[in-house]
Design a protein around this motif. Structure first.
Motif, PDB file in Angstrom:
ATOM      1  N   ILE A  48     -70.108  26.439 -20.305  1.00  0.00           N
ATOM      2  CA  ILE A  48     -70.504  27.782 -20.705  1.00  0.00           C
ATOM      3  C   ILE A  48     -69.732  28.774 -19.856  1.00  0.00           C
ATOM      4  CG2 ILE A  48     -72.834  27.127 -21.445  1.00  0.00           C
ATOM      5  CD1 ILE A  48     -73.858  28.228 -18.733  1.00  0.00           C
ATOM      6  N   SER A  49     -69.701  30.020 -20.320  1.00  0.00           N
ATOM      7  CA  SER A  49     -69.033  31.063 -19.552  1.00  0.00           C
ATOM      8  C   SER A  49     -69.981  31.596 -18.481  1.00  0.00           C
ATOM      9  CB  SER A  49     -68.602  32.211 -20.474  1.00  0.00           C
ATOM     10  OG  SER A  49     -69.750  32.906 -20.959  1.00  0.00           O
ATOM     11  N   PHE A  50     -69.402  32.242 -17.504  1.00  0.00           N
ATOM     12  CA  PHE A  50     -70.198  32.877 -16.456  1.00  0.00           C
ATOM     13  C   PHE A  50     -71.126  33.920 -17.081  1.00  0.00           C
ATOM     14  CE2 PHE A  50     -70.801  35.988 -13.015  1.00  0.00           C
ATOM     15  CZ  PHE A  50     -71.316  35.163 -12.047  1.00  0.00           C
ATOM     16  N   GLN A  51     -70.627  34.636 -18.087  1.00  0.00           N
ATOM     17  CA  GLN A  51     -71.446  35.636 -18.777  1.00  0.00           C
ATOM     18  C   GLN A  51     -72.665  34.998 -19.426  1.00  0.00           C
ATOM     19  OE1 GLN A  51     -68.104  35.390 -19.062  1.00  0.00           O
ATOM     20  NE2 GLN A  51     -67.441  37.272 -18.089  1.00  0.00           N
ATOM     21  N   GLU A  52     -72.490  33.840 -20.027  1.00  0.00           N
ATOM     22  CA  GLU A  52     -73.630  33.136 -20.633  1.00  0.00           C
ATOM     23  C   GLU A  52     -74.660  32.748 -19.584  1.00  0.00           C
ATOM     24  OE1 GLU A  52     -72.577  30.358 -24.212  1.00  0.00           O
ATOM     25  OE2 GLU A  52     -70.871  30.386 -22.803  1.00  0.00           O
ATOM     26  N   LEU A  53     -74.194  32.277 -18.441  1.00  0.00           N
ATOM     27  CA  LEU A  53     -75.107  31.874 -17.380  1.00  0.00           C
ATOM     28  C   LEU A  53     -75.902  33.071 -16.870  1.00  0.00           C
ATOM     29  CD1 LEU A  53     -76.022  29.489 -15.570  1.00  0.00           C
ATOM     30  CD2 LEU A  53     -74.334  30.283 -13.907  1.00  0.00           C
ATOM     31  N   MET A  54     -75.269  34.227 -16.819  1.00  0.00           N
ATOM     32  CA  MET A  54     -75.915  35.418 -16.288  1.00  0.00           C
ATOM     33  C   MET A  54     -76.704  36.201 -17.337  1.00  0.00           C
ATOM     34  SD  MET A  54     -75.371  35.563 -13.062  1.00  0.00           S
ATOM     35  CE  MET A  54     -75.492  33.801 -12.960  1.00  0.00           C
ATOM     36  N   ASN A  55     -76.783  35.688 -18.559  1.00  0.00           N
ATOM     37  CA  ASN A  55     -77.540  36.352 -19.618  1.00  0.00           C
ATOM     38  C   ASN A  55     -79.025  36.071 -19.405  1.00  0.00           C
ATOM     39  OD1 ASN A  55     -78.648  37.422 -21.915  1.00  0.00           O
ATOM     40  ND2 ASN A  55     -77.633  36.014 -23.316  1.00  0.00           N
ATOM     41  N   PHE A  56     -79.748  37.079 -18.980  1.00  0.00           N
ATOM     42  CA  PHE A  56     -81.170  36.913 -18.701  1.00  0.00           C
ATOM     43  C   PHE A  56     -82.045  37.314 -19.883  1.00  0.00           C
ATOM     44  CE2 PHE A  56     -79.260  37.596 -14.493  1.00  0.00           C
ATOM     45  CZ  PHE A  56     -79.567  36.372 -13.947  1.00  0.00           C
ATOM     46  N   ASN A 115     -82.866  28.437  -2.913  1.00  0.00           N
ATOM     47  CA  ASN A 115     -81.486  28.591  -2.444  1.00  0.00           C
ATOM     48  C   ASN A 115     -80.769  29.576  -3.356  1.00  0.00           C
ATOM     49  OD1 ASN A 115     -81.884  26.457  -0.614  1.00  0.00           O
ATOM     50  ND2 ASN A 115     -79.887  25.552  -1.090  1.00  0.00           N
ATOM     51  N   ALA A 116     -79.912  30.369  -2.777  1.00  0.00           N
ATOM     52  CA  ALA A 116     -79.027  31.228  -3.561  1.00  0.00           C
ATOM     53  C   ALA A 116     -77.682  30.513  -3.684  1.00  0.00           C
ATOM     54  CB  ALA A 116     -78.848  32.571  -2.883  1.00  0.00           C
ATOM     55  N   PRO A 117     -77.210  30.304  -4.901  1.00  0.00           N
ATOM     56  CA  PRO A 117     -75.929  29.609  -5.069  1.00  0.00           C
ATOM     57  C   PRO A 117     -74.761  30.499  -4.681  1.00  0.00           C
ATOM     58  CG  PRO A 117     -76.726  30.364  -7.189  1.00  0.00           C
ATOM     59  CD  PRO A 117     -77.812  30.665  -6.189  1.00  0.00           C
ATOM     60  N   THR A 118     -73.707  29.878  -4.213  1.00  0.00           N
ATOM     61  CA  THR A 118     -72.470  30.610  -3.964  1.00  0.00           C
ATOM     62  C   THR A 118     -71.774  30.846  -5.299  1.00  0.00           C
ATOM     63  OG1 THR A 118     -71.123  28.616  -3.750  1.00  0.00           O
ATOM     64  CG2 THR A 118     -72.179  29.458  -1.715  1.00  0.00           C
ATOM     65  N   LEU A 119     -70.791  31.724  -5.310  1.00  0.00           N
ATOM     66  CA  LEU A 119     -70.018  31.930  -6.540  1.00  0.00           C
ATOM     67  C   LEU A 119     -69.320  30.644  -6.954  1.00  0.00           C
ATOM     68  CD1 LEU A 119     -68.456  35.491  -6.180  1.00  0.00           C
ATOM     69  CD2 LEU A 119     -70.081  34.701  -7.901  1.00  0.00           C
ATOM     70  N   ASP A 120     -68.821  29.900  -5.995  1.00  0.00           N
ATOM     71  CA  ASP A 120     -68.164  28.624  -6.318  1.00  0.00           C
ATOM     72  C   ASP A 120     -69.135  27.681  -7.019  1.00  0.00           C
ATOM     73  OD1 ASP A 120     -65.709  29.370  -5.278  1.00  0.00           O
ATOM     74  OD2 ASP A 120     -66.059  28.408  -3.346  1.00  0.00           O
ATOM     75  N   MET A 121     -70.386  27.637  -6.544  1.00  0.00           N
ATOM     76  CA  MET A 121     -71.397  26.793  -7.188  1.00  0.00           C
ATOM     77  C   MET A 121     -71.675  27.271  -8.605  1.00  0.00           C
ATOM     78  SD  MET A 121     -74.314  26.165  -4.365  1.00  0.00           S
ATOM     79  CE  MET A 121     -73.971  25.522  -2.766  1.00  0.00           C
ATOM     80  N   LEU A 122     -71.796  28.582  -8.778  1.00  0.00           N
ATOM     81  CA  LEU A 122     -72.074  29.116 -10.114  1.00  0.00           C
ATOM     82  C   LEU A 122     -70.960  28.758 -11.087  1.00  0.00           C
ATOM     83  CD1 LEU A 122     -73.541  32.622  -9.229  1.00  0.00           C
ATOM     84  CD2 LEU A 122     -74.776  30.636 -10.130  1.00  0.00           C
ATOM     85  N   PHE A 123     -69.720  28.890 -10.643  1.00  0.00           N
ATOM     86  CA  PHE A 123     -68.608  28.542 -11.534  1.00  0.00           C
ATOM     87  C   PHE A 123     -68.553  27.032 -11.794  1.00  0.00           C
ATOM     88  CE2 PHE A 123     -66.993  32.805 -10.391  1.00  0.00           C
ATOM     89  CZ  PHE A 123     -66.847  33.292 -11.678  1.00  0.00           C
ATOM     90  N   ALA A 124     -68.902  26.216 -10.821  1.00  0.00           N
ATOM     91  CA  ALA A 124     -68.957  24.762 -11.026  1.00  0.00           C
ATOM     92  C   ALA A 124     -70.053  24.412 -12.031  1.00  0.00           C
ATOM     93  CB  ALA A 124     -69.191  24.046  -9.707  1.00  0.00           C
ATOM     94  N   ILE A 125     -71.184  25.085 -11.940  1.00  0.00           N
ATOM     95  CA  ILE A 125     -72.276  24.865 -12.897  1.00  0.00           C
ATOM     96  C   ILE A 125     -71.832  25.287 -14.301  1.00  0.00           C
ATOM     97  CG2 ILE A 125     -74.579  25.669 -13.556  1.00  0.00           C
ATOM     98  CD1 ILE A 125     -75.193  25.725 -10.466  1.00  0.00           C
TER      99      ILE A 125
END
Length: 60
Positions: free
Chosen positions: A47-55, A31-41
């Motif tokens: 954590i910040s959105f930037q931290e989550l997207m740090n690959f 599944n691809a998460p929605t932006l709302d899901m990503l921010f809820a996670i």
């Protein structure tokens, strides 16, 4: 990051108000998460959105 923060899939699902099956499918790339899901996670993991997207595999 979920495991690093000590969350089970169920605990993250409960905290982020997302179904556990959805968390499982996001983690498995089904599944691809929605932006709302990503921010809820992010909020759930505190954590910040930037931290989550740090690959970068050398995460600290």
């Amino acid at each position: 990051m979920r495991e690093e923060k000590g969350f089970s899939q169920q605990a993250l699902a409960d905290t982020a108000d997302i179904a556990k099956l959805t968390i499982l499918r996001i983690e498995n790339g089904k599944n691809a998460p929605t932006l709302d899901m990503l921010f809820a996670i992010c909020d759930a993991l505190e954590i910040s959105f930037q931290e989550l997207m740090n690959f970068d595999s050398n995460r600290e």
